[in-house]
Design a protein around this motif. Sequence first.
Motif, PDB file in Angstrom:
ATOM      1  N   CYS A  26       6.837  -2.529  -9.185  1.00  0.00           N
ATOM      2  CA  CYS A  26       6.417  -3.763  -8.951  1.00  0.00           C
ATOM      3  C   CYS A  26       6.321  -4.480 -10.203  1.00  0.00           C
ATOM      4  CB  CYS A  26       5.287  -3.822  -7.898  1.00  0.00           C
ATOM      5  SG  CYS A  26       4.652  -5.240  -7.405  1.00  0.00           S
ATOM      6  N   ASP A  28       3.575  -6.409 -10.734  1.00  0.00           N
ATOM      7  CA  ASP A  28       2.129  -6.550 -10.541  1.00  0.00           C
ATOM      8  C   ASP A  28       1.841  -5.889 -12.110  1.00  0.00           C
ATOM      9  OD1 ASP A  28      -0.750  -5.510 -10.414  1.00  0.00           O
ATOM     10  OD2 ASP A  28      -0.272  -5.998  -8.247  1.00  0.00           O
ATOM     11  N   GLY A  51       7.259  -6.504  -5.769  1.00  0.00           N
ATOM     12  CA  GLY A  51       7.483  -5.835  -4.448  1.00  0.00           C
ATOM     13  C   GLY A  51       8.682  -4.637  -4.492  1.00  0.00           C
ATOM     14  N   HIS A  79       2.968   0.378  -4.988  1.00  0.00           N
ATOM     15  CA  HIS A  79       1.576   0.778  -5.602  1.00  0.00           C
ATOM     16  C   HIS A  79       0.817   0.237  -4.326  1.00  0.00           C
ATOM     17  CE1 HIS A  79       0.546  -3.562  -6.593  1.00  0.00           C
ATOM     18  NE2 HIS A  79       1.846  -3.812  -6.669  1.00  0.00           N
ATOM     19  N   CYS A  82      -0.406  -4.032  -2.833  1.00  0.00           N
ATOM     20  CA  CYS A  82       0.834  -4.875  -3.471  1.00  0.00           C
ATOM     21  C   CYS A  82       0.689  -6.078  -2.804  1.00  0.00           C
ATOM     22  CB  CYS A  82       1.976  -3.978  -3.064  1.00  0.00           C
ATOM     23  SG  CYS A  82       3.499  -5.005  -3.875  1.00  0.00           S
ATOM     24  N   GLY A  83       0.492  -6.979  -3.595  1.00  0.00           N
ATOM     25  CA  GLY A  83       0.205  -8.680  -2.927  1.00  0.00           C
ATOM     26  C   GLY A  83       1.631  -8.944  -2.194  1.00  0.00           C
TER      27      GLY A  83
HETATM   28 ZN    ZN Z   1       3.100  -5.331  -6.022  1.00  0.00          ZN
END
Ligand code: ZN
Length: 175
Positions: A26, A28, A51, A79, A82-83
């Motif tokens: 990801c 992130d 993602g 993870h 995760c948004g």
């Molecule tokens: Zn994520």
Amino acid sequence: MHPNTSAQRMAETTSGQKPFAAILSCADSRVSPELVFDRGIGDIFVVRNAGNVVEPAAIDSLAYAVGHLHVSLVTVMGHGDCGAVRTAIAGGTENGFLSHILDIISPVVSRVRSLKPGLAGDSLVQAVVQANISNSIDGLLRESEVISRAVRQRDAMVLGAVYDTSNGRVAWLSR
Ligand SMILES: [Zn+2]
């Protein structure tokens, strides 16, 4: 220990790269693969998007790592928290952002919901994080002849992993 980050390492790798593994993770900002696995310059070939989804540019990049750079391991690392996964579960499009990515994750959410209708909250997020990793692995093996052949011939492995942003631990997923 922050290995392989010196000017000497930079000089050693100027003539070419020979990473031993590739990672799809990801984007992130808490999930940097070089930091998670304590690796430096020239060690791992990293592909990232929000993602950790498999789409054409990610497939091409990872196929290059396997077919041309001959990495022996491809890891798809999702993870917790995760948004992109949370947004897909919420059914939103994050004000128009992530739309292409949500097109890929939303069917995974539907699948998890129909298989395990009792899940909600964090346990639903965890289940979708894992299912999304499996979906990416399946996509890589299905869409890339280079990667699927390398796996069949045992030249490379494709493994899923979940990074825990609260404690820095990585859990490997069994297939
Ligand atoms: Zn994520």
